[in-house]
Design an enzyme around this catalytic site. Sequence first.
Site, mmCIF file in Angstrom:
data_model
loop_
_atom_site.group_PDB
_atom_site.id
_atom_site.type_symbol
_atom_site.label_atom_id
_atom_site.label_comp_id
_atom_site.label_asym_id
_atom_site.label_seq_id
_atom_site.Cartn_x
_atom_site.Cartn_y
_atom_site.Cartn_z
ATOM 1 N NE ARG A 263 -3.782 -2.197 2.456
ATOM 2 C CZ ARG A 263 -4.419 -2.677 3.512
ATOM 3 N NH1 ARG A 263 -4.067 -2.285 4.740
ATOM 4 N NH2 ARG A 263 -5.404 -3.538 3.374
ATOM 5 C CD GLU A 383 -1.852 -4.064 -2.252
ATOM 6 O OE1 GLU A 383 -1.813 -4.155 -1.011
ATOM 7 O OE2 GLU A 383 -1.010 -4.546 -3.013
ATOM 8 C CB THR A 385 -12.512 -0.923 -1.060
ATOM 9 O OG1 THR A 385 -13.070 -0.847 0.264
ATOM 10 C CG2 THR A 385 -12.703 -2.333 -1.610
#
Length: 404
Positions: A263, A383, A385
Site C-alpha cells: 500500500r 489492497e 477498498t
Amino acid sequence: MHSQNGVTIKKNAKQDRFNAPDYYDISGLLTEEQLLARDMVRDWVKKEVSPIIEDCFERAIYPKHLLRSLGAIGALGPSLPEKYGCSGTDEVTYGIMMQELERGDSGVRSAASVQGSLVMYPIYKYGTEEQRMKYLPGLASGELVGCFGLTEPDHGSNPGGMITNIKEDGDHYILNGAKMWITNSPIADVAVVWAKDETGKVRGIIVDMDTPGCSAPEIHGKLSLRASCTGELVFEDARIPKSNLLPNVKGLRGPLSCLTKARYGIAWGAIGAAMDCYDSALRYSLEREQFGKPIAGFQLTQKKLAEMITEITKAQLLVWRLGNLMDQGKATPAQVSMAKRNNVKIALDIAREARQIHGGMGITNEYPCMRHMMNLETVLTYEGTHDIHLLITGMDVTGLNAFK
Ligand code: TGC
Ligand code: FAD
C-alpha cells in the site's frame, strides 16, 4: 515491434513528452541516490513502457518481457538486502520508483508491487534462510514470476474469513481452496498463499505452481488494468512440502503486514498516474484553441489545473514524509492506509478532470488519461477498498472498530 508468444506488440510512433510537475521542489528534499533512482526509472519508462503501453492496453496484452527488464533495473524488491540480488535501498527510493512506474501504467507498477512487496517481502521477512536463498535471487531478477494469494471468491475485504486450508500429512501439507483476482497468477512460477491450518490460524506457504493439483485460470473481460495479467488460484489436494511453510508468522498479521508495504508503494505510484494526467492536460490546454485562444486561458480550465497541481503537491509531501517515517521504522499501518486512500482518490479525480480538459480527444488512446482513469478504478479497490481505508482511519482516530 516486440514479439511475445506469437503476438506482436506494436510500437506507438507518438513521442512521450512527459514533463514531471514538481511545484514545491520535492526534488530538493531527495538524496542523490533517490534522484538517480527516479531518473533512471523515468528514462526506462519512456524507453520501454510508453512506446507499447497503448497497444498492450487496447488488446489486453500483458508485456511479460518487462519483468526481466524491471529486474535488470533493480525495481523488484529494491529495498531488500543485496545478498539476495536486491539493492538495499531506502523506502523513499522504493516509493519513488513505484511513482515512475505507475506514471507509465498502473499495471507495470502492479507487477513490481506484487513481486517485491507481496512475494519477496514475506519470503524475506517470515521465511527461512534456505527459502530466501532458493527464491529471492530469481524473483529479484525477474527470472521467476511470483503472485500473492489472499483474496477468495467469498472473502475480499474480510480476508480473515478465508476457507483455503492446509492439513498435515507426514512431511507435507495438503492444500485445498481457491483464490480470486490474483495478479500474475496465470504466469506465476511461485505463489505465496495464505491458508488456515488445522487450528484455524492463518499461515503463509510457498507454492511451486507446477505442483500437481495447482492451477491458475486467467480472468478475462477486465476493462481496467488491461496490460496486467489477473487470474484465480485453485488448489485441489495439492501436496506442498512442510519446508515451504513460512515459519516466522502466524495469523492475519502476516498478510496484512505485506499489504502495508505494498500500500505504501501504491501511495507513491498513484501520484505518478496523476502527474501524467496533469502534464498531458496542461500541455493540451496550452496547445488547443477555442473561441480564438488557448483553452488554458479560460478561468474554468485554470481552476481544474490549479486544483490538480495542488492535490498532486499535497500527495507528494504526504508520501515523502511517510517514506521518511518508514525509514525511521516509525510509520504505522494506519498512516500508510491514509496515504493509499488519499493518493489513489486524488489521482482518480485528476484523471477524470484531465480527461475533460482533452475534450473528445480525451477518450482516445492518443492521450493517457482515460487509460489511467480505468486503471485507477482497480487501484481504488485492491489492497483494501477506499471505504475499508476510511474505516481503518476511523478506527485509528476513534478507537472504535466499525468492522465488528
Ligand atoms: P484485525 O483483527 O484488525 O487484525 C488482525 C491482525 O493483523 C494486524 N494488522 C496489521 N498488521 C500489519 N499491517 C496492517 N495493515 C494490519 N492490519 C491489521 C492486527 O494488529 C492484528 O494483529 P494481532 O497480532 O493482534 O493478531 O483484522 P480484521 O479481520 O478485523 O481485518 C481488518 C481489515 C478489514 C482492516 C483487514 O482485513 C483489511 O485490511 N482488509 C482489506 C483486504 C485487503 O486489503 N486485501 C488485499 C488483497 S491483496 C491485493 O489486493 C493485491 S493487489 C496487487 C497489485 O496488483 O498491486
Ligand atoms: P468486497 O469485499 O465484496 O467489497 C464490495 C464493496 O463492499 C466495496 O465497495 C467495499 O468497500 C464494500 N464493503 C465491504 N466491507 C465493508 C464494510 N465493512 N463497510 C463498508 N463497506 C464495505 N487480491 C489478492 O489477494 N492478490 C492479488 O494479487 C490481487 N490482485 C488484484 C488485481 C485486480 C485487478 C483486482 C480487481 C483485485 C485484486 N485483488 C487481489 C483483490 C482485491 O484486493 C479485492 O478485490 C479487494 O480487497 C476487495 O474485495 P472484493 O472485490 O471481494 O470486494
